[in-house]
Design an enzyme around this catalytic site. Structure first.
Site, PDB file in Angstrom:
ATOM      1  N   ASP A 153     -52.898   5.905 -50.482  1.00 41.08           N
ATOM      2  CA  ASP A 153     -52.402   4.681 -51.094  1.00 41.08           C
ATOM      3  C   ASP A 153     -50.997   4.325 -50.615  1.00 41.08           C
ATOM      4  OD1 ASP A 153     -52.369   2.708 -53.633  1.00 41.08           O
ATOM      5  OD2 ASP A 153     -50.477   3.823 -53.559  1.00 41.08           O
ATOM      6  N   ALA A 181     -53.068   0.072 -54.017  1.00 48.84           N
ATOM      7  CA  ALA A 181     -54.053  -0.020 -52.931  1.00 48.84           C
ATOM      8  C   ALA A 181     -55.339   0.696 -53.322  1.00 48.84           C
ATOM      9  CB  ALA A 181     -53.487   0.563 -51.639  1.00 48.84           C
ATOM     10  N   ASP A 182     -55.217   1.875 -53.883  1.00 52.34           N
ATOM     11  CA  ASP A 182     -56.396   2.624 -54.345  1.00 52.34           C
ATOM     12  C   ASP A 182     -57.148   1.852 -55.430  1.00 52.34           C
ATOM     13  OD1 ASP A 182     -56.659   4.958 -52.867  1.00 52.34           O
ATOM     14  OD2 ASP A 182     -55.232   6.074 -54.082  1.00 52.34           O
ATOM     15  N   LEU A 183     -56.423   1.385 -56.427  1.00 50.57           N
ATOM     16  CA  LEU A 183     -57.065   0.719 -57.558  1.00 50.57           C
ATOM     17  C   LEU A 183     -57.720  -0.592 -57.133  1.00 50.57           C
ATOM     18  CD1 LEU A 183     -54.276   1.385 -60.205  1.00 50.57           C
ATOM     19  CD2 LEU A 183     -56.507   2.500 -60.080  1.00 50.57           C
ATOM     20  N   GLY A 186     -60.864   0.208 -55.301  1.00 52.03           N
ATOM     21  CA  GLY A 186     -61.930   0.552 -56.241  1.00 52.03           C
ATOM     22  C   GLY A 186     -62.541  -0.676 -56.890  1.00 52.03           C
TER      23      GLY A 186
END
Length: 411
Positions: A153, A181-183, A186
């Site tokens: 991220d 970025a990760d969230l 997802g």
């Protein structure tokens, strides 16, 4: 008279979750909240990496830390069941292939090519289940110059431009305080899976979803990215200021800080009237949004002087009544003590078998017919291995025992 069961939007959708850490589990938690049956496949020993990402850890009844239940892990793994399968063993890889044949969705976040050596890549799985929706989450995608790089991220926030516009104007670049970025990846993965499931329902045709942190972070630059593409000028860091809307930032008041977010000319005139300076609303330097942008420093200095001696809560009440967007800068303690949280059911609390309470921030969408449901606490490693293999494959005790003896499964 028994109550009618609440319908689940994704009832009957089987998800085989080979992901770990955040982007993949965040995606599959969304699917699980909406009713999908999600089996989280974990390494028999360590489980998901985030289980050990603490403190803080959940407390046992005796007050000691439960080192397999970090707050990080708990935030993204509810409504799932866990199966401990070592896919690096031939028996474990074969077991995953059998499960994939029964699944509607497979989610994985291995490095590009990492699953091919086990016969678990999309091409291999599609031959045994052509209707499967196979979602691959990586740092940089299945194609392009960076496919072999590891994805994190922090790196995506930097490479995707986010950190170039985050932070004080005279300071260095900053990442967001959570893994945006990760969230975001997802979230986009879940949306993509739902679209692919709709296509599979109509046609029987599955597909691979290739989604990366960097693609997503660039997309999430939204108006900032568009501004650069239109103007050719790279925006910089502005602290809490908005790049095009003024006044739209934080201001110091007598007892703290508040946010004033004037979004249009009517709101600006309402602010000026409420603050006793109606003539400011028609001042040619500030009357129109574009003029306030050009004269940003001047109007922000005037607003700062108008509010500096006001108390925060009293001023918030006045401006809210006048229709001016305003709010406090809350700590998380403030957030979770706000009456909004109780009124909206923002926090759900699971009660574990030993009496330990597990708090969880609820899925935010309020669906009137098929609401998100919170039925399962985040699982322990391999807690449901037998259930999965029995339910999906009809496996008997003898076969399970043999696989366990081979080190392929645990539970």
């Amino acid at each position: 008279m028994t109550s009618k069961p609440i319908p689940r939007a994704l009832e009957g959708v089987k998800v085989l979750d080979l992901s770990r850490v955040l982007a993949g589990p965040w995606c599959t938690q969304i699917l699980a909240d909406l009713g999908a049956e999600v089996f989280k496949v974990e390494h028999p020993g360590r489980g998901d990496d985030t289980r050990a990402w603490g403190p803080p850890f959940l407390k046992r009844p005796d007050g000691s830390d439960d080192s397999q239940e970090s707050a990080y892990y708990l935030c993204t793994n509810r409504n799932k069941r866990s199966a401990a399968i070592d896919l690096a063993t031939p028996e474990g890889a074969a077991l995953i292939r059998r499960l994939a044949a029964e699944a509607d969705v497979l989610v994985e976040n291995f490095k590009v090519g990492g699953l091919a050596k086990y016969g678990l890549d999309y091409a291999s799985i599609a031959t045994i289940n052509p209707r499967i929706v196979y979602c691959s989450i990586t740092g940089f995608g299945q194609t392009g110059p960076y496919t072999q790089r590891g994805g994190y991220d922090f790196v995506a926030q930097g490479m995707g431009g986010f950190m170039s516009v985050t932070g004080e104007a005279d300071g260095g670049p900053l990442r967001a305080g959570v893994a945006m970025a990760d969230l975001s990846t997802g979230n986009f993965a879940a949306i993509s899976i739902l679209a692919a499931l709709r296509h599979a329902e109509r046609t029987g045709e599955g597909q691979q979803i290739d989604i990366s942190l960097l693609d997503t972070q660039i997309a999430m630059m939204a108006n900032q990215g568009s501004s650069y593409l239109v103007s050719g000028v790279a925006p910089g860091r502005l602290g809490n200021r908005h790049p095009t809307v003024v006044p739209y930032t934080t201001f110091n008041v007598a007892d703290g800080v508040l946010i004033i977010a004037v979004g249009n000319d009517l709101q600006f005139r309402a602010f000026c009237t409420e603050m006793g300076v109606p003539e400011l609303g028609t001042d040619p330097r500030f009357a129109l949004a574009r003029d306030r942008l050009v004269n940003r420093d001047a109007i922000e200095a005037i607003v700062a002087d108008l509010v500096k001696d006001q108390t925060r809560d009293a001023l918030i009440a006045r401006l809210e009544a006048a229709g001016v967007p305003v709010g406090p800068v809350n700590t998380l303690e403030d957030v979770f003590n706000d009456p909004f949280v109780a009124a909206r059911g923002t926090v759900h609390r699971f009660l574990r078998e030993d009496g330990v309470e597990i708090p969880s921030v609820a899925y935010p969408g309020k669906l009137s017919r098929t609401p998100a449901q919170f039925e399962r606490r985040p699982p322990r490693v391999g807690e449901h291995s037998r259930e999965l293999l029995e339910e999906w494959l009809g496996m008997d005790e003898a076969e399970f025992t043999a696989l366990a003896a081979a080190g392929a499964v645990k539970g």
